[in-house]
Motif scaffolding. Structure first.
Motif, PDB file in Angstrom:
ATOM      1  N   ALA A 173       0.833  -1.202   0.000  1.00 14.47           N
ATOM      2  CA  ALA A 173       0.000   0.000   0.000  1.00 14.47           C
ATOM      3  C   ALA A 173       0.866   1.250   0.000  1.00 14.47           C
ATOM      4  O   ALA A 173       0.589   2.217  -0.721  1.00 14.47           O
ATOM      5  N   ILE A 174       1.926   1.247   0.796  1.00 17.15           N
ATOM      6  CA  ILE A 174       2.786   2.427   0.897  1.00 17.15           C
ATOM      7  C   ILE A 174       3.555   2.644  -0.395  1.00 17.15           C
ATOM      8  O   ILE A 174       3.642   3.771  -0.905  1.00 17.15           O
ATOM      9  N   LEU A 175       4.122   1.588  -0.971  1.00 19.50           N
ATOM     10  CA  LEU A 175       4.841   1.726  -2.235  1.00 19.50           C
ATOM     11  C   LEU A 175       3.927   2.275  -3.333  1.00 19.50           C
ATOM     12  O   LEU A 175       4.327   3.133  -4.119  1.00 19.50           O
ATOM     13  N   ALA A 176       2.697   1.774  -3.375  1.00 18.99           N
ATOM     14  CA  ALA A 176       1.768   2.192  -4.430  1.00 18.99           C
ATOM     15  C   ALA A 176       1.263   3.613  -4.208  1.00 18.99           C
ATOM     16  O   ALA A 176       1.262   4.443  -5.125  1.00 18.99           O
ATOM     17  N   GLN A 177       0.857   3.917  -2.990  1.00 20.15           N
ATOM     18  CA  GLN A 177       0.206   5.194  -2.734  1.00 20.15           C
ATOM     19  C   GLN A 177       1.188   6.348  -2.562  1.00 20.15           C
ATOM     20  O   GLN A 177       0.795   7.512  -2.648  1.00 20.15           O
ATOM     21  N   TRP A 178       2.453   6.055  -2.339  1.00 17.17           N
ATOM     22  CA  TRP A 178       3.460   7.103  -2.231  1.00 17.17           C
ATOM     23  C   TRP A 178       3.631   7.834  -3.561  1.00 17.17           C
ATOM     24  O   TRP A 178       3.782   9.041  -3.612  1.00 17.17           O
ATOM     25  N   ARG A 179       3.554   7.070  -4.651  1.00 16.42           N
ATOM     26  CA  ARG A 179       3.861   7.643  -5.959  1.00 16.42           C
ATOM     27  C   ARG A 179       2.708   7.573  -6.959  1.00 16.42           C
ATOM     28  O   ARG A 179       2.862   7.992  -8.098  1.00 16.42           O
ATOM     29  N   CYS A 180       1.572   7.037  -6.540  1.00 14.75           N
ATOM     30  CA  CYS A 180       0.470   6.829  -7.487  1.00 14.75           C
ATOM     31  C   CYS A 180      -0.879   7.140  -6.842  1.00 14.75           C
ATOM     32  O   CYS A 180      -1.023   7.087  -5.619  1.00 14.75           O
ATOM     33  N   ASN A 181      -1.855   7.410  -7.689  1.00 14.99           N
ATOM     34  CA  ASN A 181      -3.255   7.295  -7.307  1.00 14.99           C
ATOM     35  C   ASN A 181      -3.682   5.871  -7.634  1.00 14.99           C
ATOM     36  O   ASN A 181      -3.517   5.426  -8.781  1.00 14.99           O
ATOM     37  N   LYS A 198      -9.561 -20.209  -7.166  1.00 18.22           N
ATOM     38  CA  LYS A 198     -10.246 -20.424  -5.895  1.00 18.22           C
ATOM     39  C   LYS A 198     -10.671 -19.109  -5.242  1.00 18.22           C
ATOM     40  O   LYS A 198     -11.419 -19.119  -4.263  1.00 18.22           O
ATOM     41  N   VAL A 199     -10.179 -17.988  -5.790  1.00 12.94           N
ATOM     42  CA  VAL A 199     -10.447 -16.689  -5.161  1.00 12.94           C
ATOM     43  C   VAL A 199     -10.990 -15.706  -6.197  1.00 12.94           C
ATOM     44  O   VAL A 199     -10.833 -15.898  -7.407  1.00 12.94           O
ATOM     45  N   ALA A 200     -11.631 -14.649  -5.700  1.00 12.42           N
ATOM     46  CA  ALA A 200     -12.103 -13.577  -6.573  1.00 12.42           C
ATOM     47  C   ALA A 200     -10.914 -12.741  -7.053  1.00 12.42           C
ATOM     48  O   ALA A 200      -9.816 -12.800  -6.491  1.00 12.42           O
ATOM     49  N   SER A 201     -11.138 -11.971  -8.100  1.00 11.81           N
ATOM     50  CA  SER A 201     -10.094 -11.118  -8.668  1.00 11.81           C
ATOM     51  C   SER A 201     -10.600  -9.684  -8.749  1.00 11.81           C
ATOM     52  O   SER A 201     -11.797  -9.425  -8.606  1.00 11.81           O
ATOM     53  N   ALA A 202      -9.671  -8.766  -8.965  1.00 13.57           N
ATOM     54  CA  ALA A 202     -10.047  -7.364  -9.108  1.00 13.57           C
ATOM     55  C   ALA A 202      -9.040  -6.662 -10.000  1.00 13.57           C
ATOM     56  O   ALA A 202      -7.867  -7.047 -10.064  1.00 13.57           O
ATOM     57  N   VAL A 203      -9.520  -5.636 -10.698  1.00 11.29           N
ATOM     58  CA  VAL A 203      -8.660  -4.818 -11.552  1.00 11.29           C
ATOM     59  C   VAL A 203      -8.331  -3.529 -10.802  1.00 11.29           C
ATOM     60  O   VAL A 203      -9.228  -2.845 -10.307  1.00 11.29           O
ATOM     61  N   VAL A 204      -7.038  -3.233 -10.713  1.00 15.01           N
ATOM     62  CA  VAL A 204      -6.571  -2.021 -10.052  1.00 15.01           C
ATOM     63  C   VAL A 204      -5.998  -1.078 -11.105  1.00 15.01           C
ATOM     64  O   VAL A 204      -5.245  -1.503 -11.983  1.00 15.01           O
ATOM     65  N   HIS A 205      -6.373   0.181 -11.023  1.00 13.37           N
ATOM     66  CA  HIS A 205      -5.821   1.203 -11.930  1.00 13.37           C
ATOM     67  C   HIS A 205      -4.946   2.143 -11.109  1.00 13.37           C
ATOM     68  O   HIS A 205      -5.404   2.742 -10.127  1.00 13.37           O
ATOM     69  N   LEU A 206      -3.677   2.247 -11.506  1.00 13.47           N
ATOM     70  CA  LEU A 206      -2.726   3.122 -10.825  1.00 13.47           C
ATOM     71  C   LEU A 206      -2.227   4.165 -11.814  1.00 13.47           C
ATOM     72  O   LEU A 206      -1.763   3.824 -12.906  1.00 13.47           O
ATOM     73  N   THR A 207      -2.331   5.419 -11.443  1.00  8.76           N
ATOM     74  CA  THR A 207      -1.852   6.520 -12.268  1.00  8.76           C
ATOM     75  C   THR A 207      -0.623   7.133 -11.608  1.00  8.76           C
ATOM     76  O   THR A 207      -0.670   7.505 -10.421  1.00  8.76           O
ATOM     77  N   ALA A 208       0.467   7.232 -12.345  1.00  9.19           N
ATOM     78  CA  ALA A 208       1.705   7.763 -11.781  1.00  9.19           C
ATOM     79  C   ALA A 208       1.574   9.250 -11.477  1.00  9.19           C
ATOM     80  O   ALA A 208       1.108  10.028 -12.318  1.00  9.19           O
ATOM     81  N   LEU A 209       1.980   9.653 -10.277  1.00  6.85           N
ATOM     82  CA  LEU A 209       2.030  11.057  -9.911  1.00  6.85           C
ATOM     83  C   LEU A 209       3.311  11.680 -10.473  1.00  6.85           C
ATOM     84  O   LEU A 209       4.320  10.978 -10.642  1.00  6.85           O
ATOM     85  N   PRO A 210       3.317  12.981 -10.757  1.00  4.78           N
ATOM     86  CA  PRO A 210       4.538  13.620 -11.265  1.00  4.78           C
ATOM     87  C   PRO A 210       5.706  13.486 -10.293  1.00  4.78           C
ATOM     88  O   PRO A 210       6.856  13.357 -10.699  1.00  4.78           O
ATOM     89  N   GLU A 211       5.399  13.509  -8.999  1.00  7.91           N
ATOM     90  CA  GLU A 211       6.410  13.319  -7.963  1.00  7.91           C
ATOM     91  C   GLU A 211       5.737  12.675  -6.759  1.00  7.91           C
ATOM     92  O   GLU A 211       4.510  12.712  -6.631  1.00  7.91           O
ATOM     93  N   PRO A 212       6.521  12.069  -5.858  1.00  3.67           N
ATOM     94  CA  PRO A 212       5.914  11.410  -4.692  1.00  3.67           C
ATOM     95  C   PRO A 212       5.084  12.379  -3.847  1.00  3.67           C
ATOM     96  O   PRO A 212       5.326  13.585  -3.853  1.00  3.67           O
ATOM     97  N   ARG A 213       4.124  11.842  -3.117  1.00  2.00           N
ATOM     98  CA  ARG A 213       3.249  12.681  -2.287  1.00  2.00           C
ATOM     99  C   ARG A 213       4.033  13.434  -1.210  1.00  2.00           C
ATOM    100  O   ARG A 213       3.709  14.580  -0.867  1.00  2.00           O
ATOM    101  N   PHE A 214       5.055  12.779  -0.648  1.00  3.51           N
ATOM    102  CA  PHE A 214       5.869  13.380   0.404  1.00  3.51           C
ATOM    103  C   PHE A 214       7.330  13.065   0.117  1.00  3.51           C
ATOM    104  O   PHE A 214       7.651  11.973  -0.364  1.00  3.51           O
ATOM    105  N   PRO A 215       8.250  13.996   0.405  1.00  2.00           N
ATOM    106  CA  PRO A 215       9.663  13.722   0.112  1.00  2.00           C
ATOM    107  C   PRO A 215      10.227  12.628   1.006  1.00  2.00           C
ATOM    108  O   PRO A 215       9.913  12.555   2.200  1.00  2.00           O
ATOM    109  N   ALA A 216      11.047  11.776   0.415  1.00  5.51           N
ATOM    110  CA  ALA A 216      11.749  10.724   1.156  1.00  5.51           C
ATOM    111  C   ALA A 216      12.716  10.044   0.198  1.00  5.51           C
ATOM    112  O   ALA A 216      12.465   9.998  -1.015  1.00  5.51           O
ATOM    113  N   ASP A 217      13.808   9.542   0.729  1.00  6.38           N
ATOM    114  CA  ASP A 217      14.737   8.743  -0.072  1.00  6.38           C
ATOM    115  C   ASP A 217      14.083   7.383  -0.321  1.00  6.38           C
ATOM    116  O   ASP A 217      13.710   6.690   0.625  1.00  6.38           O
ATOM    117  N   PRO A 218      13.923   6.983  -1.591  1.00  5.58           N
ATOM    118  CA  PRO A 218      13.193   5.737  -1.877  1.00  5.58           C
ATOM    119  C   PRO A 218      13.772   4.502  -1.197  1.00  5.58           C
ATOM    120  O   PRO A 218      13.020   3.673  -0.671  1.00  5.58           O
TER     121      PRO A 218
END
Length: 287
Positions: A173-181, A198-218
């Motif tokens: 969640a953190i890796l995805a939401q840090w840099r994407c919607n 055996k399990v349900a599936s789902a489609v996730v759409h991730l859009t890249a942000l121009p820069e991370p939401r908050f500054p940090a060394d990756p």
């Protein structure tokens, strides 16, 4: 003929080429071409984009992407049995489909793609998370891709969009939401696939942000988050004690109680902590 193009229905294609799904390759085929076209539409307007597709199998989503107007599709398929079916699609869409027979974990597709680039795939279950992490952690940001439209097991999809305080919340969640919607745009029951998983599936759409939401060394952020969630039941002062001798002071400075657990900490706080740890390391290297 199918409802979206002049090619045969997928059940006929699978029967003609003997394409029974292989569990070892994480294969579960979507045969409803109206459904694959709907998934393709979740990727947005593709008319001016190259699309990378991983694990096309007999080509259900491939046909959806092409029929929805993708400028060009690069399909990476490990299973050589699927190549004749994919070649039939390439012939029906001249110049718009290129096929690479190879392992998506080893193939570098960039030399075959022209920006803007989007990625859309019904990912093989056994490599889906690893590919996502690679796409979310390139050496430079923004990445080469504009968006990811990916199908996962529902459990993995929930982990991508999870919020603090939930059991699904963690490193992904953190890796995805840090840099994407990131958002879940479709849910699919097991019976939508052949064979049904055996399990349900789902489609996730991730859009890249121009820069991370908050500054940090990756690298520091990734290390801190991975260490914290590796022992998620422990208090952070214990789970992160190997990160710094002064971890309790750094946690307090970041506005985090040392007795909190990783799943209670939001993205912004993790980024603040990562900056403080990086600063401490820089100071230590100077002394």
């Amino acid at each position: 003929m199918s409802a979206i193009d002049n090619l045969p229905p997928l059940r006929e294609v699978i029967a003609e080429h003997g394409l029974s799904a292989k569990k070892a390759l994480g294969q579960n085929f979507l045969l409803d071409l109206n459904l694959t076209a709907k998934i393709a539409r979740q990727a947005g307007d593709l008319a001016h984009c190259d699309v990378l597709e991983i694990g096309p199998g007999p080509g259900g989503l491939t046909r959806g992407l092409l029929s929805e107007g993708a400028r060009r599709v690069l399909a990476v398929e490990k299973d050589a049995r699927c190549l004749p079916a994919l070649n039939q699609i390439a012939a029906a869409y001249p110049g718009r489909l290129e096929i690479i027979n190879g392992d998506a974990l080893e193939v570098d597709p960039l030399s075959h793609l022209t920006p803007p680039i989007r990625i859309a795939a019904n990912l093989p279950y056994n490599i889906g998370t690893e590919l996502l992490v690679r796409w979310l952690t390139p050496q430079t940001w923004p990445p080469v891709w504009e968006s990811l439209t990916l199908m996962f097991q529902r459990e993995v999809a929930d982990r991508i969009v999870a919020q603090p305080g939930s059991k699904a919340y963690g490193r992904l969640a953190i890796l995805a939401q840090w840099r994407c919607n990131a958002r879940i745009v479709m849910s699919l029951p097991p019976n939508a696939f052949t064979p049904p998983p055996k399990v349900a599936s789902a489609v996730v759409h991730l859009t890249a942000l121009p820069e991370p939401r908050f500054p940090a060394d990756p690298k520091v952020l990734s290390y801190v988050v991975a260490t914290a969630f590796n022992q998620r039941r422990k208090m952070l002062r214990a789970s992160l004690k190997s990160v710094s001798e002064n971890i309790e002071d750094l946690l307090r400075e970041a506005g985090i109680a040392p007795t909190e657990r990783a799943e209670q900490i939001g993205l912004e706080q993790f980024c603040t902590l990562a900056r403080l740890i990086a600063a401490e390391r820089r100071q230590a290297s100077k002394s």
